[in-house]
Design a protein around this motif. Structure first.
Motif, PDB file in Angstrom:
ATOM      1  N   UNK A 196      -4.012  -9.167  17.116  1.00  0.00           N
ATOM      2  CA  UNK A 196      -4.509  -9.499  15.786  1.00  0.00           C
ATOM      3  C   UNK A 196      -5.950  -9.995  15.912  1.00  0.00           C
ATOM      4  N   UNK A 197      -6.851  -9.405  15.131  1.00  0.00           N
ATOM      5  CA  UNK A 197      -8.256  -9.814  15.183  1.00  0.00           C
ATOM      6  C   UNK A 197      -8.771 -10.343  13.848  1.00  0.00           C
ATOM      7  N   UNK A 198      -8.069 -10.030  12.770  1.00  0.00           N
ATOM      8  CA  UNK A 198      -8.412 -10.555  11.446  1.00  0.00           C
ATOM      9  C   UNK A 198      -7.209 -11.301  10.890  1.00  0.00           C
ATOM     10  N   UNK A 199      -7.434 -12.184   9.952  1.00  0.00           N
ATOM     11  CA  UNK A 199      -6.346 -12.961   9.382  1.00  0.00           C
ATOM     12  C   UNK A 199      -5.323 -12.046   8.719  1.00  0.00           C
ATOM     13  N   UNK A 200      -4.072 -12.053   9.185  1.00  0.00           N
ATOM     14  CA  UNK A 200      -3.052 -11.197   8.571  1.00  0.00           C
ATOM     15  C   UNK A 200      -2.911 -11.479   7.076  1.00  0.00           C
ATOM     16  N   UNK A 201      -2.790 -10.408   6.312  1.00  0.00           N
ATOM     17  CA  UNK A 201      -2.641 -10.547   4.872  1.00  0.00           C
ATOM     18  C   UNK A 201      -3.946 -10.676   4.120  1.00  0.00           C
ATOM     19  N   UNK A 202      -5.080 -10.621   4.827  1.00  0.00           N
ATOM     20  CA  UNK A 202      -6.367 -10.854   4.168  1.00  0.00           C
ATOM     21  C   UNK A 202      -7.002  -9.578   3.621  1.00  0.00           C
ATOM     22  N   UNK A 203      -6.689  -8.421   4.205  1.00  0.00           N
ATOM     23  CA  UNK A 203      -7.238  -7.173   3.672  1.00  0.00           C
ATOM     24  C   UNK A 203      -6.397  -5.987   4.107  1.00  0.00           C
ATOM     25  N   UNK A 204      -6.536  -4.881   3.352  1.00  0.00           N
ATOM     26  CA  UNK A 204      -5.774  -3.670   3.606  1.00  0.00           C
ATOM     27  C   UNK A 204      -6.548  -2.722   4.508  1.00  0.00           C
ATOM     28  N   UNK A 205      -5.883  -2.200   5.538  1.00  0.00           N
ATOM     29  CA  UNK A 205      -6.490  -1.187   6.386  1.00  0.00           C
ATOM     30  C   UNK A 205      -5.376  -0.295   6.925  1.00  0.00           C
ATOM     31  N   UNK A 206      -5.436   0.993   6.592  1.00  0.00           N
ATOM     32  CA  UNK A 206      -4.377   1.931   6.946  1.00  0.00           C
ATOM     33  C   UNK A 206      -4.356   2.158   8.454  1.00  0.00           C
ATOM     34  N   UNK A 207      -3.306   1.692   9.125  1.00  0.00           N
ATOM     35  CA  UNK A 207      -3.207   1.761  10.582  1.00  0.00           C
ATOM     36  C   UNK A 207      -1.776   2.145  10.974  1.00  0.00           C
ATOM     37  N   UNK A 208      -1.609   3.297  11.621  1.00  0.00           N
ATOM     38  CA  UNK A 208      -0.288   3.759  12.007  1.00  0.00           C
ATOM     39  C   UNK A 208       0.409   2.844  12.991  1.00  0.00           C
ATOM     40  N   UNK A 209      -0.353   2.068  13.747  1.00  0.00           N
ATOM     41  CA  UNK A 209       0.251   1.140  14.693  1.00  0.00           C
ATOM     42  C   UNK A 209       1.144   0.114  14.020  1.00  0.00           C
ATOM     43  N   UNK A 210       0.837  -0.229  12.768  1.00  0.00           N
ATOM     44  CA  UNK A 210       1.699  -1.147  12.021  1.00  0.00           C
ATOM     45  C   UNK A 210       3.111  -0.589  11.909  1.00  0.00           C
ATOM     46  N   UNK A 211       3.209   0.720  11.653  1.00  0.00           N
ATOM     47  CA  UNK A 211       4.515   1.366  11.507  1.00  0.00           C
ATOM     48  C   UNK A 211       5.257   1.422  12.832  1.00  0.00           C
ATOM     49  N   UNK A 212       4.509   1.579  13.926  1.00  0.00           N
ATOM     50  CA  UNK A 212       5.145   1.572  15.243  1.00  0.00           C
ATOM     51  C   UNK A 212       5.805   0.227  15.498  1.00  0.00           C
ATOM     52  N   UNK A 213       5.116  -0.863  15.168  1.00  0.00           N
ATOM     53  CA  UNK A 213       5.701  -2.194  15.337  1.00  0.00           C
ATOM     54  C   UNK A 213       6.952  -2.348  14.472  1.00  0.00           C
ATOM     55  N   UNK A 214       6.918  -1.809  13.255  1.00  0.00           N
ATOM     56  CA  UNK A 214       8.101  -1.851  12.391  1.00  0.00           C
ATOM     57  C   UNK A 214       9.254  -1.072  13.016  1.00  0.00           C
ATOM     58  N   UNK A 215       8.940   0.065  13.633  1.00  0.00           N
ATOM     59  CA  UNK A 215       9.974   0.840  14.316  1.00  0.00           C
ATOM     60  C   UNK A 215      10.584   0.077  15.474  1.00  0.00           C
ATOM     61  N   UNK A 216       9.752  -0.646  16.203  1.00  0.00           N
ATOM     62  CA  UNK A 216      10.252  -1.462  17.302  1.00  0.00           C
ATOM     63  C   UNK A 216      11.167  -2.561  16.787  1.00  0.00           C
ATOM     64  N   UNK A 217      10.789  -3.164  15.658  1.00  0.00           N
ATOM     65  CA  UNK A 217      11.623  -4.191  15.031  1.00  0.00           C
ATOM     66  C   UNK A 217      12.962  -3.594  14.610  1.00  0.00           C
ATOM     67  N   UNK A 218      12.920  -2.416  13.989  1.00  0.00           N
ATOM     68  CA  UNK A 218      14.158  -1.760  13.549  1.00  0.00           C
ATOM     69  C   UNK A 218      15.108  -1.521  14.709  1.00  0.00           C
TER      70      UNK A 218
END
Length: 376
Positions: A196-218
Motif C-alpha cells: 500500500x502506497x496511498x491511503x486506502x479508500x482515498x481515491x479510485x484507481x482501476x487495478x486488477x491486482x485488487x481482484x487477485x487479493x479478493x480471489x486469495x481471500x475467497x
C-alpha cells in the motif's frame, strides 16, 4: 554448410542464454508471453486463447432454454459489428432471446475469454461467501483471511478499486504487473510483493491486482478453489447450457481472478439474466439481492483527476445512454454483459477490438451496442 550450422548453433545458444537470464532475473514469464502472443499472430492477449493455458472446468447444472424470437440485424449494424471484429452479439428482452448473431465459424457453443468480466464474477462470489458466513463483512481487513504485511486494506476498498496499491494495469509493458500476472506461474507471490502506497479508500484507481487479493481471500475463506465455489454457488444454478473454464496460473494452480472465465456468449447472457432479476433464477434466490443493490450503489470517491467516481460499484461498471441507465461487466477488447433494468434487457457482445475513444469512463462502442439492443 559447416559455417551455416555454426551460425545456427550460435543463434540457438544465444537464445538459450537469453532465456536463462530471463528466468534467473525473475522474468521467466516473458518467453511464455511471446509464445502466447507474437508466435500466434497477436500483440496482446485475445479472446481465443483458451488452448494456451491450464484450465479448471466449471460444470453447468440444469440448462434453461429461454424463448427465442430472433430478428435479423440491419446491414448497418452487421457492418459495425464486423468493423469492430465482433464474434457474437446477443440481446435478451423480457426473458426472450430476440437477437443472436455470430461471425463466421463462431456459434452458441464457442467458448470465449471473458477477460475482466471475471472481476464481476469475483464480486458475486464475495457476496455469496458473506451470505454463507464464510466472510464476516466487507469491512473485514484482508489480513483476517490471508497473510498481509502492508497497511491494512478492507474487502470493500479492494472491490471499490481504492486499495492504494499501485499494481499497474497496462498490458503494453512487458515488465509490468499485468504481463507477469497473465503469463507468470505464481500469481499469489507476484501479487503480494506489492505494498500500500496511498491511503486506502482515498481515491479510485482501476487495478486488477485488487481482484487477485479478493480471489486469495475467497479461496482462504471458503477453503475451496474459486472455480469450484463459482460452480457451486452460481454457474450450476443460472441455467447455463455448457461448462465454463477458468484460466489458471499453472497446472492445478490458482485461478486468475482478474480475468479468464471462458464461456459461451449465450451462457454469459444467462449470468446477466440472473443479475437482471436481482440474483434470482426461476424465482429462486442465487445471489443475495441486498448485496447486489450494494454492488450498484453510487460511490462518491474521486479518481486521480478529482472526478467523482460515479461509474463504478463493487467491481461493476455503471452508466447511462440516452437517459437510460445500465450496469455492466466489462473486459479488455470489448467483452460486455450489459444489464438494462428499465427495458428488462441483457446485451452480450464478444469481440476482438474495443474503441479507444471514451465518453467519461465508457468506450464509445459500448453505447452503440446498447443502442442496437434498445432498438428491439
Amino acid at each position: 554448410m559447416k559455417k551455416a550450422l555454426k551460425i545456427v548453433l550460435i543463434v540457438l545458444g544465444a537464445i538459450g542464454l537469453l532465456i536463462g537470464i530471463l528466468y534467473a532475473t525473475g522474468n521467466g514469464y516473458l518467453p511464455r508471453g511471446v509464445y502466447c502472443t507474437y508466435l500466434h499472430g497477436k500483440t496482446k492477449p485475445d479472446i481465443d486463447d483458451i488452448s494456451l493455458f491450464d484450465l479448471r472446468k466449471i460444470n453447468a447444472g440444469n440448462s434453461i432454454s429461454l424463448p427465442t424470437k430472433t430478428k435479423a440485424l440491419s446491414a448497418e449494424n452487421i457492418s459495425f459489428l464486423n468493423s469492430t471484429e465482433s464474434e457474437a452479439f446477443l440481446v435478451f428482452k423480457n426473458d426472450t432471446l430476440v437477437s443472436e448473431w455470430y461471425k463466421n465459424s463462431a456459434s452458441d457453443t464457442t467458448h470465449w475469454n471473458s477477460f475482466s468480466m471475471a472481476k464481476s464474477a469475483i464480486s458475486l462470489l464475495i457476496g455469496c461467501a458473506i451470505q454463507d458466513g464464510k466472510i464476516g463483512s466487507l469491512n473485514d481487513p484482508i489480513s483476517k483471511y490471508i497473510p498481509w504485511s502492508s497497511k491494512e486494506v478492507t474487502l470493500e476498498q479492494l472491490l471499490h478499486m481504492s486499495s492504494g496499491i499501485p499494481f499497474g494495469e497496462s498490458y503494453n509493458s512487458p515488465f509490468g504487473y499485468m504481463a507477469k500476472a497473465y503469463y507468470g506461474k505464481d500469481l499469489k507471490a507476484i501479487t503480494t510483493t506489492f505494498q500500500v502506497e496511498q491511503t486506502p479508500g482515498s481515491y479510485w484507481s482501476y487495478e486488477g491486482g485488487n481482484t487477485v487479493l479478493l480471489g486469495m481471500v475467497l479461496e482462504a475463506a471458503t477453503q475451496k478453489k474459486i472455480s469450484n465455489y463459482f460452480e457451486e454457488k452460481i454457474w450450476s444454478k443460472i441455467g447455463a447450457a455448457s461448462p465454463a473454464y477458468w484460466n489458471l496460473d499453472s497446472e492445478n494452480g490458482f485461478e486468475k481472478p482478474f480475468t479468464g472465465i471462458y464461456a459461451t456468449a449465450k451462457d454469459f447472457g444467462m449470468l446477466g439474466e440472473c443479475i437482471l432479476h436481482h440474483g434470482k433464477v426461476n424465482g429462486s434466490a442465487i445471489i443475495d439481492s441486498s448485496y447486489l443493490a450494494q454492488s450498484f450503489a453510487l460511490w462518491t470517491i474521486q479518481d486521480g483527476k478529482n472526478t467523482i467516481c460515479d461509474w463504478y460499484g463493487l467491481h461493476w461498471w455503471m452508466g447511462e445512454v440516452d437517459g437510460i441507465k445500465f450496469k455492466s461487466a466489462r473486459g479488455m477488447r470489448g467483452q460486455y454483459i450489459v444489464i438494462v433494468p428499465e427495458k428488462n434487457m441483457v446485451i452480450v457482445r464478444i469481440g476482438h477490438q474495443q474503441s479507444k475513444e471514451r465518453i467519461g469512463q465508457m468506450p464509445v462502442d459500448l453505447f452503440t451496442y446498447i443502442r442496437m439492443g434498445l432498438a428491439y
